[in-house]
Design a protein around this motif. Structure first.
Motif, PDB file in Angstrom:
ATOM      1  N   THR A 121     -36.700  -2.231  53.952  1.00 56.47           N
ATOM      2  CA  THR A 121     -35.566  -2.469  53.344  1.00 56.47           C
ATOM      3  C   THR A 121     -34.986  -3.040  52.276  1.00 56.47           C
ATOM      4  OG1 THR A 121     -35.303  -5.032  54.374  1.00 56.47           O
ATOM      5  CG2 THR A 121     -35.060  -3.142  55.629  1.00 56.47           C
ATOM      6  N   GLY A 122     -35.983  -3.172  51.390  1.00 49.19           N
ATOM      7  CA  GLY A 122     -36.230  -3.770  50.118  1.00 49.19           C
ATOM      8  C   GLY A 122     -36.032  -5.309  50.334  1.00 49.19           C
ATOM      9  N   ALA A 123     -35.085  -6.014  51.760  1.00 49.62           N
ATOM     10  CA  ALA A 123     -34.425  -7.315  52.081  1.00 49.62           C
ATOM     11  C   ALA A 123     -35.340  -8.259  50.767  1.00 49.62           C
ATOM     12  CB  ALA A 123     -34.717  -8.254  52.904  1.00 49.62           C
ATOM     13  N   ASN A 124     -35.458  -9.208  49.940  1.00 49.01           N
ATOM     14  CA  ASN A 124     -35.567 -10.339  49.310  1.00 49.01           C
ATOM     15  C   ASN A 124     -36.212 -11.366  50.061  1.00 49.01           C
ATOM     16  OD1 ASN A 124     -36.657 -11.533  47.180  1.00 49.01           O
ATOM     17  ND2 ASN A 124     -34.882 -12.339  46.936  1.00 49.01           N
ATOM     18  N   ASN A 125     -35.375 -11.906  50.406  1.00 45.97           N
ATOM     19  CA  ASN A 125     -35.641 -13.607  50.828  1.00 45.97           C
ATOM     20  C   ASN A 125     -34.884 -13.998  53.041  1.00 45.97           C
ATOM     21  OD1 ASN A 125     -37.217 -15.820  51.594  1.00 45.97           O
ATOM     22  ND2 ASN A 125     -35.455 -17.194  50.439  1.00 45.97           N
ATOM     23  N   PRO A 126     -35.357 -12.951  53.432  1.00 43.28           N
ATOM     24  CA  PRO A 126     -34.380 -12.665  54.765  1.00 43.28           C
ATOM     25  C   PRO A 126     -34.646 -14.068  55.934  1.00 43.28           C
ATOM     26  CG  PRO A 126     -35.957 -11.327  55.168  1.00 43.28           C
ATOM     27  CD  PRO A 126     -35.989 -11.785  53.730  1.00 43.28           C
ATOM     28  N   THR A 127     -33.675 -14.392  56.458  1.00 44.90           N
ATOM     29  CA  THR A 127     -33.965 -14.968  58.596  1.00 44.90           C
ATOM     30  C   THR A 127     -34.861 -13.996  59.052  1.00 44.90           C
ATOM     31  OG1 THR A 127     -32.098 -16.709  57.639  1.00 44.90           O
ATOM     32  CG2 THR A 127     -32.688 -16.429  59.835  1.00 44.90           C
ATOM     33  N   VAL A 128     -35.307 -14.115  59.307  1.00 45.49           N
ATOM     34  CA  VAL A 128     -36.178 -12.949  60.340  1.00 45.49           C
ATOM     35  C   VAL A 128     -35.472 -12.544  61.907  1.00 45.49           C
ATOM     36  CG1 VAL A 128     -37.981 -11.636  60.997  1.00 45.49           C
ATOM     37  CG2 VAL A 128     -37.855 -12.611  58.588  1.00 45.49           C
ATOM     38  N   LEU A 129     -35.574 -11.851  62.381  1.00 47.98           N
ATOM     39  CA  LEU A 129     -34.666 -11.847  64.000  1.00 47.98           C
ATOM     40  C   LEU A 129     -35.685 -10.843  64.347  1.00 47.98           C
ATOM     41  CD1 LEU A 129     -33.981 -12.925  66.501  1.00 47.98           C
ATOM     42  CD2 LEU A 129     -32.377 -10.927  66.041  1.00 47.98           C
ATOM     43  N   TYR A 130     -37.148 -11.449  65.096  1.00 51.16           N
ATOM     44  CA  TYR A 130     -38.523 -10.857  65.885  1.00 51.16           C
ATOM     45  C   TYR A 130     -38.262 -10.524  67.324  1.00 51.16           C
ATOM     46  CZ  TYR A 130     -42.991  -9.299  66.828  1.00 51.16           C
ATOM     47  OH  TYR A 130     -44.530  -8.843  67.034  1.00 51.16           O
ATOM     48  N   VAL A 131     -37.388  -9.078  67.369  1.00 51.95           N
ATOM     49  CA  VAL A 131     -37.021  -8.996  68.685  1.00 51.95           C
ATOM     50  C   VAL A 131     -38.887  -8.019  68.969  1.00 51.95           C
ATOM     51  CG1 VAL A 131     -35.315  -9.840  69.298  1.00 51.95           C
ATOM     52  CG2 VAL A 131     -35.323  -7.716  67.982  1.00 51.95           C
ATOM     53  N   SER A 132     -38.908  -7.983  70.208  1.00 55.70           N
ATOM     54  CA  SER A 132     -39.863  -7.065  70.978  1.00 55.70           C
ATOM     55  C   SER A 132     -40.080  -7.229  71.752  1.00 55.70           C
ATOM     56  CB  SER A 132     -41.216  -7.150  69.959  1.00 55.70           C
ATOM     57  OG  SER A 132     -42.431  -7.910  70.031  1.00 55.70           O
ATOM     58  N   GLY A 133     -40.931  -6.596  72.868  1.00 54.88           N
ATOM     59  CA  GLY A 133     -41.367  -6.267  74.474  1.00 54.88           C
ATOM     60  C   GLY A 133     -42.385  -7.604  74.716  1.00 54.88           C
ATOM     61  N   GLY A 134     -43.125  -8.278  73.337  1.00 53.71           N
ATOM     62  CA  GLY A 134     -43.961  -8.814  73.758  1.00 53.71           C
ATOM     63  C   GLY A 134     -43.316 -11.008  72.885  1.00 53.71           C
ATOM     64  N   ASN A 135     -42.973 -10.458  72.186  1.00 55.34           N
ATOM     65  CA  ASN A 135     -42.336 -11.742  71.182  1.00 55.34           C
ATOM     66  C   ASN A 135     -40.598 -11.908  70.531  1.00 55.34           C
ATOM     67  OD1 ASN A 135     -45.274 -13.085  69.989  1.00 55.34           O
ATOM     68  ND2 ASN A 135     -45.206 -11.194  70.126  1.00 55.34           N
ATOM     69  N   THR A 136     -40.150 -12.848  71.335  1.00 59.76           N
ATOM     70  CA  THR A 136     -38.688 -13.035  70.333  1.00 59.76           C
ATOM     71  C   THR A 136     -38.741 -14.571  69.550  1.00 59.76           C
ATOM     72  OG1 THR A 136     -37.876 -11.882  72.546  1.00 59.76           O
ATOM     73  CG2 THR A 136     -36.480 -13.367  70.531  1.00 59.76           C
ATOM     74  N   GLN A 137     -38.598 -14.506  68.328  1.00 60.78           N
ATOM     75  CA  GLN A 137     -38.117 -15.324  67.668  1.00 60.78           C
ATOM     76  C   GLN A 137     -37.169 -15.377  65.855  1.00 60.78           C
ATOM     77  OE1 GLN A 137     -43.029 -15.312  65.879  1.00 60.78           O
ATOM     78  NE2 GLN A 137     -43.107 -16.395  68.267  1.00 60.78           N
TER      79      GLN A 137
END
Length: 337
Positions: A121-137
């Motif tokens: 994506t080329g994101a520089n300094n994002p707040t990350v939403l990590y959403v998957s089957g095993g993790n939500t952070q």
């Protein structure tokens, strides 16, 4: 030019990708799909991976047009994930590294998602939403480390959607979460108790339930991400992980970002869903600054935290010295010490 091959198999997907200095050369994968109403057991998933991994390895090399001699480093998912599938992939990666005479790099699965998302994506300094089957952070970056600003304690969002799909017997092909999204482009335990009664009595349809669950869960994710953005002074959001390719989640997050004058970054199923290229990319970042894994340390761990790990000394991240109230917002306090 540095070429890294990455092995991923922490859950029901086995993928092998090859990256050369930020360019994805190949990224084939296979998915272990079970009948509707059933999940995937570690032992059966590992058996699937064992049967497919050498075929996927050959595909990765052929698609990239490379030979083993062209590979500089072998990266593999060290964790987190399901034990038996992780061991299967780690064993093959270790064997390949020794046969080819290449250094080995163990990669954190979560960091692989983030680094791939940033690359694509080329994101520089994002707040990350990590959403998957095993993790939500919800994750941010400070002082050369990832910081977890909030996470689900009991069940990940992807697992929530998958388990509800099993309750109402939605197909697992290509994935339960995707099929929930389609049943109206569209909490868990309440749904467990209520779903069959409401469906059998005609109070609602399966599409109604899917829509309601998805809207409720995604609204929570958008709200907690916005809080983290406000705390960090961030103007970027990056969504990664398998659930991140859900178009409704992207739409809801996009509305929030537009209202804040921020930018949303997301990828499609090629890179959101578990894949080998994301492990190769994180391994590339590590290898280029001299980080490798000795064979004696190449074991796997099912509980491999995101927060204690640096951003693999990634010079592309802005060198922030401090975030206000660093590491203590939203759900819990996860310091990367």
């Amino acid at each position: 030019m540095t070429v890294v091959i990455g092995f991923e198999g922490s859950a029901n997907k086995i993928g092998i990708g090859i990256v050369r200095d930020g360019e994805v050369l190949s990224n084939p994968r296979r998915t272990y799909i079970t009948p509707p109403g059933q999940g995937f057991l570690p032992s059966e998933t590992a058996k699937h991976h064992r049967g497919a991994i050498l075929t996927v390895l050959r595909e990765a090399l052929d698609e990239a047009g490379l030979k083993p001699a062209d590979i500089d480093c072998v990266a593999f998912t060290k964790g987190p994930g399901m034990g038996a599938p992780l061991v299967t992939v780690a064993l093959v990666a270790r064997t390949v590294a020794q046969l080819w005479g290449k250094p080995l790099v163990g990669v954190n699965h979560c960091i692989g998602h983030i680094e791939m998302g940033r690359l694509i994506t080329g994101a520089n300094n994002p707040t990350v939403l990590y959403v998957s089957g095993g993790n939500t952070q919800v994750i941010a970056y400070s002082e050369r480390r990832y910081r977890i600003f909030g996470e689900t304690i009991d069940i990940a969002v992807g697992n929530c959607l998958d388990r509800f799909a099993r309750v109402i017997k939605i197909s697992n092909d290509p994935s339960p979460g995707y099929n929930i999204e389609q049943m109206f482009i569209g909490m868990l335990y309440i749904y467990y108790d209520a779903a069959h009664k409401m469906l059998s009595s005609g109070q609602c349809t399966a599409e109604d339930l899917c829509f309601s669950l998805q809207e409720t869960v995604f609204s929570m994710l958008v709200e907690i991400t916005e809080r983290a953005m406000a705390h960090c002074g961030s103007q970027e959001v990056l969504i990664v992980g398998g659930v991140g390719c859900n178009l409704r989640l992207q739409e809801m997050m996009g509305v929030m970002c537009e209202e804040r004058g921020a930018r949303l970054f997301a990828t499609d199923e090629r890179f959101c869903i578990d894949n080998g290229a994301m492990i190769a990319q994180a391994g590339w970042e590590m290898f280029r600054v001299g980080q490798t894994t000795e064979l004696s340390d190449s074991w796997i761990t099912q509980r491999y935290r995101t927060s204690p790990h640096s951003a693999v000394k990634n010079v592309h991240w802005p060198d922030q010295e401090h975030l206000p109230g660093d590491g203590c917002v939203c759900v819990n306090n996860q310091e990367g010490t």
